[in-house]
Design a protein around this motif. Structure first.
Motif, PDB file in Angstrom:
ATOM      1  N   GLY A 195      18.509  75.057 179.358  1.00  0.00           N
ATOM      2  CA  GLY A 195      19.071  75.835 180.442  1.00  0.00           C
ATOM      3  C   GLY A 195      20.119  75.170 181.311  1.00  0.00           C
ATOM      4  N   VAL A 196      20.462  75.893 182.366  1.00  0.00           N
ATOM      5  CA  VAL A 196      21.442  75.454 183.360  1.00  0.00           C
ATOM      6  C   VAL A 196      20.691  75.118 184.638  1.00  0.00           C
ATOM      7  CG1 VAL A 196      23.388  76.200 184.778  1.00  0.00           C
ATOM      8  CG2 VAL A 196      23.279  76.844 182.359  1.00  0.00           C
ATOM      9  N   LYS A 197      21.011  73.975 185.219  1.00  0.00           N
ATOM     10  CA  LYS A 197      20.273  73.495 186.385  1.00  0.00           C
ATOM     11  C   LYS A 197      21.234  72.925 187.412  1.00  0.00           C
ATOM     12  CE  LYS A 197      16.654  72.184 183.109  1.00  0.00           C
ATOM     13  NZ  LYS A 197      15.860  71.069 182.538  1.00  0.00           N
ATOM     14  N   ARG A 198      20.735  72.742 188.617  1.00  0.00           N
ATOM     15  CA  ARG A 198      21.566  72.163 189.675  1.00  0.00           C
ATOM     16  C   ARG A 198      20.991  70.820 190.111  1.00  0.00           C
ATOM     17  NH1 ARG A 198      22.434  75.904 194.138  1.00  0.00           N
ATOM     18  NH2 ARG A 198      22.140  77.598 192.665  1.00  0.00           N
ATOM     19  N   ASN A 199      21.893  69.918 190.527  1.00  0.00           N
ATOM     20  CA  ASN A 199      21.446  68.593 190.947  1.00  0.00           C
ATOM     21  C   ASN A 199      22.534  67.922 191.781  1.00  0.00           C
ATOM     22  OD1 ASN A 199      19.734  66.359 191.156  1.00  0.00           O
ATOM     23  ND2 ASN A 199      19.167  66.472 188.984  1.00  0.00           N
ATOM     24  N   THR A 200      22.135  66.865 192.463  1.00  0.00           N
ATOM     25  CA  THR A 200      23.052  66.139 193.349  1.00  0.00           C
ATOM     26  C   THR A 200      23.588  64.891 192.656  1.00  0.00           C
ATOM     27  OG1 THR A 200      21.080  65.115 194.330  1.00  0.00           O
ATOM     28  CG2 THR A 200      22.075  66.967 195.513  1.00  0.00           C
ATOM     29  N   PHE A 201      24.286  65.082 191.562  1.00  0.00           N
ATOM     30  CA  PHE A 201      24.899  63.951 190.884  1.00  0.00           C
ATOM     31  C   PHE A 201      26.132  63.501 191.664  1.00  0.00           C
ATOM     32  CE2 PHE A 201      22.992  66.167 187.087  1.00  0.00           C
ATOM     33  CZ  PHE A 201      22.001  65.208 186.877  1.00  0.00           C
ATOM     34  N   ILE A 202      26.195  62.217 191.959  1.00  0.00           N
ATOM     35  CA  ILE A 202      27.321  61.667 192.701  1.00  0.00           C
ATOM     36  C   ILE A 202      28.636  61.990 192.013  1.00  0.00           C
ATOM     37  CG2 ILE A 202      28.400  59.528 193.532  1.00  0.00           C
ATOM     38  CD1 ILE A 202      25.906  60.284 195.075  1.00  0.00           C
ATOM     39  N   VAL A 203      28.638  61.965 190.675  1.00  0.00           N
ATOM     40  CA  VAL A 203      29.883  62.159 189.927  1.00  0.00           C
ATOM     41  C   VAL A 203      30.460  63.566 190.108  1.00  0.00           C
ATOM     42  CG1 VAL A 203      28.899  62.980 187.750  1.00  0.00           C
ATOM     43  CG2 VAL A 203      30.972  61.559 187.717  1.00  0.00           C
ATOM     44  N   LEU A 204      29.659  64.509 190.592  1.00  0.00           N
ATOM     45  CA  LEU A 204      30.137  65.884 190.798  1.00  0.00           C
ATOM     46  C   LEU A 204      30.501  66.163 192.253  1.00  0.00           C
ATOM     47  CD1 LEU A 204      27.609  67.965 188.630  1.00  0.00           C
ATOM     48  CD2 LEU A 204      29.850  67.046 187.957  1.00  0.00           C
ATOM     49  N   ILE A 205      29.998  65.346 193.166  1.00  0.00           N
ATOM     50  CA  ILE A 205      30.215  65.614 194.587  1.00  0.00           C
ATOM     51  C   ILE A 205      31.679  65.373 194.956  1.00  0.00           C
ATOM     52  CG2 ILE A 205      29.629  64.892 196.938  1.00  0.00           C
ATOM     53  CD1 ILE A 205      26.839  64.233 195.957  1.00  0.00           C
ATOM     54  N   GLY A 206      32.268  66.339 195.599  1.00  0.00           N
ATOM     55  CA  GLY A 206      33.650  66.210 196.052  1.00  0.00           C
ATOM     56  C   GLY A 206      34.675  66.748 195.078  1.00  0.00           C
ATOM     57  N   ALA A 207      34.242  67.178 193.897  1.00  0.00           N
ATOM     58  CA  ALA A 207      35.194  67.729 192.923  1.00  0.00           C
ATOM     59  C   ALA A 207      35.807  69.013 193.471  1.00  0.00           C
ATOM     60  CB  ALA A 207      34.498  67.996 191.597  1.00  0.00           C
ATOM     61  N   GLN A 208      37.112  69.129 193.369  1.00  0.00           N
ATOM     62  CA  GLN A 208      37.827  70.281 193.902  1.00  0.00           C
ATOM     63  C   GLN A 208      38.110  71.335 192.839  1.00  0.00           C
ATOM     64  OE1 GLN A 208      41.268  68.481 195.713  1.00  0.00           O
ATOM     65  NE2 GLN A 208      40.041  67.288 197.158  1.00  0.00           N
ATOM     66  N   MET A 209      37.386  71.263 191.752  1.00  0.00           N
ATOM     67  CA  MET A 209      37.548  72.220 190.657  1.00  0.00           C
ATOM     68  C   MET A 209      36.162  72.476 190.058  1.00  0.00           C
ATOM     69  SD  MET A 209      37.690  68.956 189.673  1.00  0.00           S
ATOM     70  CE  MET A 209      39.331  68.615 190.268  1.00  0.00           C
TER      71      MET A 209
END
Length: 220
Positions: A195-209
């Protein structure tokens, strides 16, 4: 100003079975100009290791370059890699590269691991607060190489709550997971759609796309 990220290393694309992607893109009026692909881990951070000695940082780099070659070949988009060799790139810098390059999509590629040898399948994550202990444990594992302090991480968490592109990232994650599960369904007698899940991965934080982290399978 362009970053020093590597653009288009030589790589053979994976086999493709259709040639109509460019036509579909034109028909929908879409333009995918630039994609940033992040091969997870690298350098002193080797990620997980499989029972046969396969190392995650090597697997993700190979997959990233194959995927990039396909995107260029079939969609005509420019591909930027956060790394094209066995080097360590800080988690925050990977997202910064995507922002500096004004990317339309950001994809971070990883391989999962478990002590249970029978577990298989893919899962795709987008930015959000984790809903389970398993998700929190995975975030701790993937974020372990950040140099952010607790105070700085609290500020980042505020950005999660206000993050733009979350809806688009969720939709992108869902499409990607459908394709990954379809591939696993052809390779495994008992595939599991994780499935599809949500998480607080640092590598995704701040992405503008729209941005996702794909655990493409279990290296274990």
């Amino acid at each position: 100003e362009r970053s020093s990220a590597t653009v288009r290393p030589r790589s053979m694309p994976a086999a493709s079975n259709t040639g109509g992607d460019k036509e579909k893109t034109r028909a929908l009026g879409l333009k995918l100009a630039r994609v940033v692909i992040d091969a997870g881990h690298g350098g002193n951070d080797e990620g997980s290791r499989g029972p046969g000695g396969l190392v995650e940082k090597e697997l993700t780099l190979d997959v990233a370059q194959r995927l990039g070659a396909l995107i260029e070949q079939r969609l005509g988009a420019q591909v930027v890699y956060t790394r094209s060799s066995d080097v360590y790139v800080p988690l925050e810098e990977r997202t910064n590269i995507a922002n500096r390059e004004a990317a339309d999509l950001f994809i971070s590629i990883h391989a999962n691991s478990s002590t249970y040898r029978t577990i298989s399948g893919s899962e795709v994550w987008f930015l959000g607060f984790p809903a389970s202990k398993e998700a929190k444990d995975l975030a701790a594992l993937e974020n372990r190489y950040t140099d952010k302090s607790i105070y700085e991480l609290q500020d980042l968490m505020k950005k999660v709550a206000l993050a733009e592109k979350v809806t688009e990232s969720h939709e992108f994650a869902a499409r990607l997971q459908r394709e990954l599960f379809s591939a696993w369904n052809k390779m495994s007698e008992t595939p599991r759609n994780r499935g599809v899940k949500r998480n607080t991965f640092i590598v995704l934080i701040g992405a503008q796309m729209p941005s996702v982290l794909a655990e493409i399978g279990f290296i274990s």
